[in-house]
Design an enzyme around this catalytic site. Structure first.
Site, PDB file in Angstrom:
ATOM      1  N   ASP A  68       0.848  -1.187   0.000  1.00 14.44           N
ATOM      2  CA  ASP A  68       0.000   0.000   0.000  1.00 14.44           C
ATOM      3  C   ASP A  68       0.886   1.241   0.000  1.00 14.44           C
ATOM      4  O   ASP A  68       2.095   1.137   0.176  1.00 14.44           O
ATOM      5  CB  ASP A  68      -1.011  -0.007   1.160  1.00 14.44           C
ATOM      6  CG  ASP A  68      -0.355  -0.070   2.536  1.00 14.44           C
ATOM      7  OD1 ASP A  68       0.870  -0.264   2.610  1.00 14.44           O
ATOM      8  OD2 ASP A  68      -1.066   0.084   3.529  1.00 14.44           O
ATOM      9  N   TYR A  70       2.924   4.766   0.748  1.00 13.26           N
ATOM     10  CA  TYR A  70       3.571   5.367   1.910  1.00 13.26           C
ATOM     11  C   TYR A  70       2.539   6.222   2.658  1.00 13.26           C
ATOM     12  O   TYR A  70       1.703   6.884   2.041  1.00 13.26           O
ATOM     13  CB  TYR A  70       4.732   6.259   1.477  1.00 13.26           C
ATOM     14  CG  TYR A  70       5.856   5.538   0.780  1.00 13.26           C
ATOM     15  CD1 TYR A  70       6.555   4.512   1.410  1.00 13.26           C
ATOM     16  CD2 TYR A  70       6.246   5.893  -0.516  1.00 13.26           C
ATOM     17  CE1 TYR A  70       7.610   3.858   0.773  1.00 13.26           C
ATOM     18  CE2 TYR A  70       7.291   5.250  -1.153  1.00 13.26           C
ATOM     19  CZ  TYR A  70       7.970   4.231  -0.504  1.00 13.26           C
ATOM     20  OH  TYR A  70       9.010   3.593  -1.136  1.00 13.26           O
TER      21      TYR A  70
END
Length: 233
Positions: A68, A70
């Site tokens: 996913d 940052y």
């Protein structure tokens, strides 16, 4: 969602069904509700589908699958492992650069000295930088997992596996490797290694030589190799 986000037409035609699916409608409502509750969502909505805007379906040669985005301010911009220019290199990306240098520059610290973390020059060459989940909330890793993005990106990977031939899939870490089970390894090169995170890179990511192996495969199948050092130009 499809109407508000600019993606390459080659993806638009293939993803119309996904954008219209009930799960995507529910995801859109969830994201709107989180924003209504003052949640800070990364990246900005204009960048959610950046990977699809920068690398057309028929131009994809390599897929680097992330988890996913940052979750720090200013870091995520819709490409797995990438950060905008001017943002400090995250530790995982620094380890990726270390491996490129070790693999292709005989250990000369080229990328690791560059401090440029924007991977758009890779995307422009056919490296599809896809996260499994395309949004996250500030300071909360994996906060949007299980909301529908995984279904969307599973279908994207399946389409690439089914409709294209001789792609290279780079699956780093157990999460990416599990998600990559839908890939037809008889049609494509699938390379696996531990995640480049400092917690696991020493277990086999460093020294995996995925970048030279990728280029060797592309050349053997009549494609131009990736200039992995283009991010420093």
């Amino acid at each position: 969602m499809a109407q508000r986000i600019a993606i390459d037409p080659s993806w638009q035609s293939r993803l119309e069904t996904e954008f219209a699916a009930p799960y995507m409608h529910e995801l859109r409502e969830y994201l709107a509700s989180r924003k209504a509750q003052s949640a800070v969502v990364y990246p900005h909505s204009s960048n959610w589908f950046n990977a699809f805007a920068l690398t057309p379906f028929d131009a994809v040669k390599v897929v680097i699958l992330g988890q996913d985005p940052y979750h720090g301010a200013g870091q995520a911009h819709g490409l797995s492992f990438s950060v905008p220019d001017g943002v400090a290199l995250p530790p995982s990306l620094l380890n990726i650069y270390k491996e490129v240098d070790s693999d292709l520059a005989d250990g000369v610290p080229t990328l690791t000295q560059a401090r440029k973390g924007c991977l758009i020059p890779w995307a422009a060459q056919g490296v599809f930088l896809l996260n499994s989940v395309l949004t996250v909330e500030s300071g909360q890793a994996a906060s949007h997992q299980g909301r529908g993005w995984e279904t969307f990106t599973d279908n994207v990977i399946s389409q690439l596996s089914r409709e294209r031939e001789n792609l290279v899939f780079l699956l780093w870490g157990s999460y990416a490797q599990k998600k990559g089970q839908v890939i037809n390894a008889g049609r494509h090169l699938v390379l696996t290694a531990p995640h480049p995170s400092p917690l696991s890179a020493h277990r086999g990511f460093l020294g995996c030589r995925h970048f030279s192996r990728t280029n060797q495969w592309l050349i053997e199948h009549g494609m131009d190799p990736i200039d992995w050092f283009a991010v420093d130009r």
